[in-house]
Design a protein around this motif. Structure first.
Motif, mmCIF file in Angstrom:
data_model
loop_
_atom_site.group_PDB
_atom_site.id
_atom_site.type_symbol
_atom_site.label_atom_id
_atom_site.label_comp_id
_atom_site.label_asym_id
_atom_site.label_seq_id
_atom_site.Cartn_x
_atom_site.Cartn_y
_atom_site.Cartn_z
ATOM 1 N N ASP A 16 0.830 -1.211 0.000
ATOM 2 C CA ASP A 16 0.000 0.000 0.000
ATOM 3 C C ASP A 16 0.860 1.256 0.000
ATOM 4 O O ASP A 16 0.530 2.245 -0.674
ATOM 5 C CB ASP A 16 -0.928 0.013 1.215
ATOM 6 C CG ASP A 16 -2.080 -0.968 1.083
ATOM 7 O OD1 ASP A 16 -2.332 -1.455 -0.038
ATOM 8 O OD2 ASP A 16 -2.729 -1.249 2.114
ATOM 9 N N ASP A 17 1.952 1.234 0.770
ATOM 10 C CA ASP A 17 2.869 2.371 0.779
ATOM 11 C C ASP A 17 3.438 2.613 -0.616
ATOM 12 O O ASP A 17 3.511 3.751 -1.091
ATOM 13 C CB ASP A 17 4.036 2.133 1.745
ATOM 14 C CG ASP A 17 3.616 2.008 3.196
ATOM 15 O OD1 ASP A 17 2.600 2.629 3.573
ATOM 16 O OD2 ASP A 17 4.306 1.283 3.949
ATOM 17 N N HIS A 20 0.934 3.986 -3.051
ATOM 18 C CA HIS A 20 0.707 5.413 -2.788
ATOM 19 C C HIS A 20 1.799 6.262 -3.440
ATOM 20 O O HIS A 20 1.512 7.298 -4.062
ATOM 21 C CB HIS A 20 0.673 5.652 -1.280
ATOM 22 C CG HIS A 20 0.495 7.078 -0.886
ATOM 23 N ND1 HIS A 20 -0.700 7.751 -1.040
ATOM 24 C CD2 HIS A 20 1.375 7.977 -0.360
ATOM 25 C CE1 HIS A 20 -0.548 9.000 -0.624
ATOM 26 N NE2 HIS A 20 0.692 9.158 -0.208
ATOM 27 N N ARG A 23 1.396 6.107 -7.276
ATOM 28 C CA ARG A 23 0.180 6.851 -7.635
ATOM 29 C C ARG A 23 0.489 8.355 -7.683
ATOM 30 O O ARG A 23 0.114 9.055 -8.624
ATOM 31 C CB ARG A 23 -0.892 6.546 -6.588
ATOM 32 C CG ARG A 23 -2.319 6.856 -6.995
ATOM 33 C CD ARG A 23 -3.271 6.535 -5.869
ATOM 34 N NE ARG A 23 -3.477 5.111 -5.664
ATOM 35 C CZ ARG A 23 -3.149 4.440 -4.561
ATOM 36 N NH1 ARG A 23 -2.586 5.073 -3.542
ATOM 37 N NH2 ARG A 23 -3.382 3.161 -4.467
ATOM 38 N N ASN A 24 1.199 8.841 -6.667
ATOM 39 C CA ASN A 24 1.527 10.258 -6.629
ATOM 40 C C ASN A 24 2.584 10.631 -7.661
ATOM 41 O O ASN A 24 2.570 11.752 -8.191
ATOM 42 C CB ASN A 24 1.983 10.660 -5.228
ATOM 43 C CG ASN A 24 0.820 10.770 -4.262
ATOM 44 O OD1 ASN A 24 -0.280 11.156 -4.643
ATOM 45 N ND2 ASN A 24 1.046 10.425 -3.008
ATOM 46 N N ASP A 154 -13.312 7.809 -1.946
ATOM 47 C CA ASP A 154 -12.423 6.873 -2.634
ATOM 48 C C ASP A 154 -12.731 6.850 -4.127
ATOM 49 O O ASP A 154 -11.815 6.829 -4.958
ATOM 50 C CB ASP A 154 -12.585 5.470 -2.037
ATOM 51 C CG ASP A 154 -11.632 4.474 -2.645
ATOM 52 O OD1 ASP A 154 -10.407 4.675 -2.541
ATOM 53 O OD2 ASP A 154 -12.096 3.486 -3.246
ATOM 54 N N SER A 157 -11.491 10.196 -5.696
ATOM 55 C CA SER A 157 -10.033 10.320 -5.697
ATOM 56 C C SER A 157 -9.424 9.467 -6.803
ATOM 57 O O SER A 157 -8.438 9.869 -7.440
ATOM 58 C CB SER A 157 -9.443 9.943 -4.332
ATOM 59 O OG SER A 157 -9.621 8.579 -4.041
ATOM 60 N N ARG A 158 -10.009 8.309 -7.075
ATOM 61 C CA ARG A 158 -9.523 7.487 -8.192
ATOM 62 C C ARG A 158 -9.700 8.219 -9.515
ATOM 63 O O ARG A 158 -8.825 8.174 -10.395
ATOM 64 C CB ARG A 158 -10.246 6.150 -8.230
ATOM 65 C CG ARG A 158 -9.878 5.226 -7.089
ATOM 66 C CD ARG A 158 -10.434 3.835 -7.300
ATOM 67 N NE ARG A 158 -10.161 2.978 -6.160
ATOM 68 C CZ ARG A 158 -10.282 1.659 -6.174
ATOM 69 N NH1 ARG A 158 -10.683 1.049 -7.285
ATOM 70 N NH2 ARG A 158 -10.016 0.945 -5.111
ATOM 71 N N TYR A 161 -6.931 10.833 -9.811
ATOM 72 C CA TYR A 161 -5.623 10.283 -10.167
ATOM 73 C C TYR A 161 -5.574 9.877 -11.637
ATOM 74 O O TYR A 161 -4.544 10.058 -12.300
ATOM 75 C CB TYR A 161 -5.285 9.091 -9.271
ATOM 76 C CG TYR A 161 -4.674 9.500 -7.957
ATOM 77 C CD1 TYR A 161 -3.342 9.909 -7.871
ATOM 78 C CD2 TYR A 161 -5.428 9.490 -6.780
ATOM 79 C CE1 TYR A 161 -2.786 10.298 -6.662
ATOM 80 C CE2 TYR A 161 -4.878 9.876 -5.567
ATOM 81 C CZ TYR A 161 -3.556 10.277 -5.518
ATOM 82 O OH TYR A 161 -2.995 10.669 -4.326
#
Length: 222
Positions: A16-17, A20, A23-24, A154, A157-158, A161
């Motif tokens: 998950d980290d 993230h 994704r950014n 959620d 936000s998808r 992105y």
């Protein structure tokens, strides 16, 4: 203490980290739409292990941010005009629906934080378009987070992105910055007045204006 998954390495960096961070990185323009991603390069750039990296990539594929092909590997999803149109249509349905709950939940500190973000967006202006885009992206997501509607948040936000690489490419060439900044001020004014209807209208105008501006510039999109 939370349990680590079997794929979490000893340094504590979870899939998950890693998802993230990637994704950014895509939202920040480090990887462009259609660009193929090398697991070796990603592992070296972000100093992560290959097993949790693969799991993170699968997560991003499931979100639609990446696409995977057995022969060509994994690439950043490239959108055509129809998919962008669909994303904006969904945004126009979802984003105004946050207004009532944002107005209900926002605190004075929250409002001051949003005002600081809007000030920072305007301060950077044309001098630092990358920073402008980063601040603009975060301001919207922070505002919607205040609604305390996690499933809806959620979903939106998808969409953000997915669309952000295109917003970054086109907003600074479309003359859309002054319009966007004016609409931000309309949102702040509605929040200061506690006027959910005005906030809803400002959000919708912002989404529709963004769609129109992007498509005017995106002549190279299929």
């Amino acid at each position: 203490m939370p349990q680590k998954s079997a794929s979490t390495p000893a340094n504590g960096v979870s899939p998950d980290d890693i998802a993230h961070v990637i994704r950014n990185a895509i939202a920040d323009g480090l990887y462009a739409p259609g660009e193929r991603l090398s697991q070796v390069e990603l592992a070296e750039r972000f100093a992560v292990s290959r097993i949790p990296l693969r799991e993170a990539l699968r997560t991003l594929v499931s979100e639609g941010l990446l696409e995977h092909d057995q022969r060509r590997g994994t690439a950043v999803t490239a959108l055509n005009r129809e998919r962008i149109k669909e994303i904006y249509e969904l945004r126009a349905l979802i984003e105004p629906s946050f207004a009532t709950e944002i107005v209900r939940n926002i605190s004075r500190a929250d409002l001051e934080d949003l005002e600081r973000r809007v000030d920072e967006i305007e301060r950077t202006g044309a001098s630092d378009p990358d920073h402008w885009s980063q601040e603009n992206f975060q301001m919207h997501l922070e505002m919607y987070r205040l609604a305390r509607l996690p499933i809806r948040y959620d979903a939106v936000s998808r969409l953000y992105y997915l669309l952000e690489p295109y917003s970054r490419m086109y907003v600074h060439n479309s003359g859309g910055r002054p319009r966007a900044e004016s609409e931000h001020r309309d949102m702040i004014a509605a929040l200061r007045a506690g006027d959910a209807a005005a906030l809803e209208a400002a959000i919708l105008a912002h989404v529709l204006g963004g769609h129109e501006g992007l498509l005017e510039q995106a002549n190279d999109l299929p």
